[in-house]
Design an enzyme around this catalytic site. Sequence first.
Site, PDB file in Angstrom:
ATOM      1  N   GLY A 289       0.798  -1.212   0.000  1.00 23.24           N
ATOM      2  CA  GLY A 289       0.000   0.000   0.000  1.00 23.24           C
ATOM      3  C   GLY A 289       0.837   1.273   0.000  1.00 23.24           C
ATOM      4  N   SER A 290       0.346   2.290   0.692  1.00 20.45           N
ATOM      5  CA  SER A 290       0.946   3.617   0.609  1.00 20.45           C
ATOM      6  C   SER A 290       2.323   3.731   1.267  1.00 20.45           C
ATOM      7  CB  SER A 290      -0.006   4.656   1.211  1.00 20.45           C
ATOM      8  OG  SER A 290      -1.168   4.769   0.426  1.00 20.45           O
ATOM      9  N   THR A 291       2.762   2.698   1.989  1.00 20.81           N
ATOM     10  CA  THR A 291       4.148   2.747   2.474  1.00 20.81           C
ATOM     11  C   THR A 291       5.114   2.826   1.289  1.00 20.81           C
ATOM     12  OG1 THR A 291       4.258   0.326   2.587  1.00 20.81           O
ATOM     13  CG2 THR A 291       3.649   1.485   4.602  1.00 20.81           C
TER      14      THR A 291
END
Length: 567
Positions: A289-291
């Site tokens: 995801g957004s990591t």
Amino acid sequence: MKMRFPFSKPLRRSSDQGHKPALSAASSRNRVVIAMGCFIAVYGVIGGRLIQYGMTDLEQGRSYGSINRNMAARPDLVDRNGAIMASDIRVASLYGEPRRIIDPDEAVEALTSVLPNVDYKEWHRKLSSGAGFVWLRREITPKQQAQVLALGIPGIGFRNETRRFYPGGPNASHILGLVDIDNAGISGIEKYIDNQGIGALQALGLDASEELAPVKLSIDAGVQHILRDELMTAMDKYQAIAAGAIILNAKTGEVVAMASVPDYDPNNPFNANDKDRLNRMAAGTYEMGSTFKAFTTAMALDSGKVNLNSRFDASKPIKIARFTINDFHGKKRVLTVPEVFIYSSNIGTAKMADVVGIEGHRDFLKKLGLLDMLKTELPETARPLEPKEWKKLNSITISFGHGVTTTPLQTAMAAAALVNGGKLIKPTFLPRTKEEADAMGEQVISAKTSAEMRYLFRLNVEQGSGRNAEVDGFYMGGKTGTAEKVINGKYSSNVRFNAFLAAFPIDDPEYVVLTIVDEPKPVEGQYSATAGLNAAPMVQSIIRRSASLLGIQPKFHNDREALQVSY
């Protein structure tokens, strides 16, 4: 007058040299005594050996057909402070000698009265077989041994064996691993040790009587306990199917703590092979995801084509092929790089990746070690998955964490390089000095880019989605990641895999902390279950409880500028 005795002849002294004199009576008696002494000595030795074997039977139990030999020992596993995490203990195992069994029915019936879960038919078959030796049950308790002894069954005995004992129970099960019934390592660090040569010695029995030096790990048992405790709490609080976390030394690559739940107790690993007991941190791959936006941002900044003042238009969705890329909480305007980061803009991040290009994007992730199988001391490691052919759509979705799966352990490793000055250091579960890490580390981004990433991480905790991870006095930074999971071939907006990637103290990071929570549900009073509402608070609790054990002292400054990250 001379008397003559009939049949007698006068004795004559012989002068013939070849004639031997007759044996004397004394000489004959000596030979008899010597022969008797030899017989007594031989039978004395035989008797002594029989007595010795009899004593061995009483103390250790008979070993049919050969001398009883202890199973080969394993070295203790100790944490970085010397606390024992795994050690050998002595246990008794039950055997039978069918040739000495008088009544198999009676013997099995008696054993059933004191031992649980006896397979009557199987044990009766064994004890009726006429064999010289059969195992009945390995590793019984001292109480059970005493109860069997009290039965006084001829032909039933015990043999002492070695069993592995883990004082912490499930606390570090995925790291330590398991041994089999013969005390050979079959997973985790236990298997790693055998692969270094101890397994070969065990097979030969050469180390059975040798005391092996303990193997020191990089793990801190106290921090490991805290980590797992927080994961169990989070899994229950957020009604998740799984959770995991890792604390990684950003300067040496040492894994200080790592856990994945559900797990198992290595002292009773009956469910260790269940699918849900997977070590998700090293043996599971996920879309993070957004990591991943942290890696995309670092790539753009390090390319020299983007700086912190660069702007990207996020006012309209990106439409490509049959897909539309939008923002979760869109600002619908032009955003600076820091705004793209703290607002977690998919549109802005995709446009940063487009500046670098498809080939450059893949090369950067590969340089960070996110696309190749990571090799550590743990044998259980998953291989990342990526598209066979990268196209523009792939690059766009991968820029914000969809389309590539990798392990959380690899994600933590790559994140450490973003904040430690730009050096990629492969993780280890064994002690490593900073000098050793510096020698093996590979410079993957510039020190300037690393400083800029520290600034962005801190800004996200102060103003962005990482607010719930803030720990007063420990000056941390981080990035949330909320990834939609694929359900029946489609991304589901209601089923998520969440993560929070953190580093602290962010002005000079010592540790990277990564938490994951799989399929969390909203808690009471909340309508969403994004990473900022669950994975971030998990990091907060872990740092708050473990910072003192890690040697990090809190800093409380009135002058905020004294703690600002320079770039």
